[in-house]
Scaffold this active site. Structure first.
Site, short mmCIF file in Angstrom:
data_model
loop_
_atom_site.label_atom_id
_atom_site.label_comp_id
_atom_site.label_asym_id
_atom_site.label_seq_id
_atom_site.Cartn_x
_atom_site.Cartn_y
_atom_site.Cartn_z
N CYS A 142 0.83 -1.21 0.00
CA CYS A 142 0.00 0.00 0.00
C CYS A 142 0.87 1.27 0.00
CB CYS A 142 -0.96 -0.07 1.19
SG CYS A 142 -2.25 1.18 1.23
N GLY A 143 0.61 2.18 0.92
CA GLY A 143 1.32 3.45 0.96
C GLY A 143 2.81 3.31 1.15
#
Length: 196
Positions: free
Chosen positions: A98-99
């Site tokens: 993800c991030g």
């Protein structure tokens, strides 16, 4: 004993690492530790975690470094960048979801690796992201000592990370993670009852 260190920023996505921590922590072969830039972080789900290490204290010989995504990866941190650069250059296992993959892209740490992430367009303005042709539009990608995944890929991420660190033979990892990807009843039809 092998050690896995999970790096989590404030507002980390607790669901992205839950399968992986559970598999590793339920064996006497692995020790699971946490790290961050603050002594305590809170997940998106409100879970408060008192971390084991500050970034500078992460053991250089940790067997696995996992970067859990969330809402706080838009940071500049030279200690983390140096740690990741060294680990990748020394072929030590790194996993990002993800991030956290956005952080790798912004800092040029995906160069030379096939990879995936939430969306490639997020990195168009990042001058250090120089290998868009290596992006693969799939849930999770393993390339040598790096696994990357998008934020909806907790289980495929877990599968590839477990294979990268040779947690079990590949077929054993597939069977273990199939319990959650197939669900209990389909799993029983295919493999039998895992709890019998």
């Amino acid at each position: 004993m092998k050690q896995a260190v999970f790096v989590m920023m404030n507002h980390y996505a607790d669901y992205e690492g839950c399968y992986l921590t559970s598999y590793l922590n339920q064996t006497d072969q692995w020790l699971v530790k946490t790290a961050s830039i603050a002594p305590e972080v809170t997940s998106l789900g409100g879970l408060q975690t008192t971390v084991d290490y500050q970034l500078a204290d992460i053991p250089q010989d940790a067997d696995l470094l996992v970067l859990i995504g969330g809402k706080s990866w838009a940071l500049e941190n030279q200690t983390l960048k140096s740690l990741l650069t060294k680990r990748l250059n020394q072929h030590q296992p790194v996993a990002a979801i993800c991030g956290a993959v956005d952080y790798l892209a912004r800092n040029g740490l995906l160069t030379g690796y096939r990879h995936t992430g939430n969306a490639q367009y997020l990195w168009q303005q990042d001058s250090a992201y120089t290998n868009p042709a290596d992006f693969v539009a799939t849930q999770a990608v393993a390339d040598r000592n790096l696994v990357t995944a998008n934020g909806t890929a907790a289980l495929p991420f877990t599968n590839l990370v477990l294979k990268m660190v040779h947690f079990l033979p590949d077929q054993g990892v597939d069977k273990a993670t199939a319990l959650y990807s197939l669900g209990f009843y389909k799993y029983c039809q295919q493999y039998g009852n895992p709890f019998a």
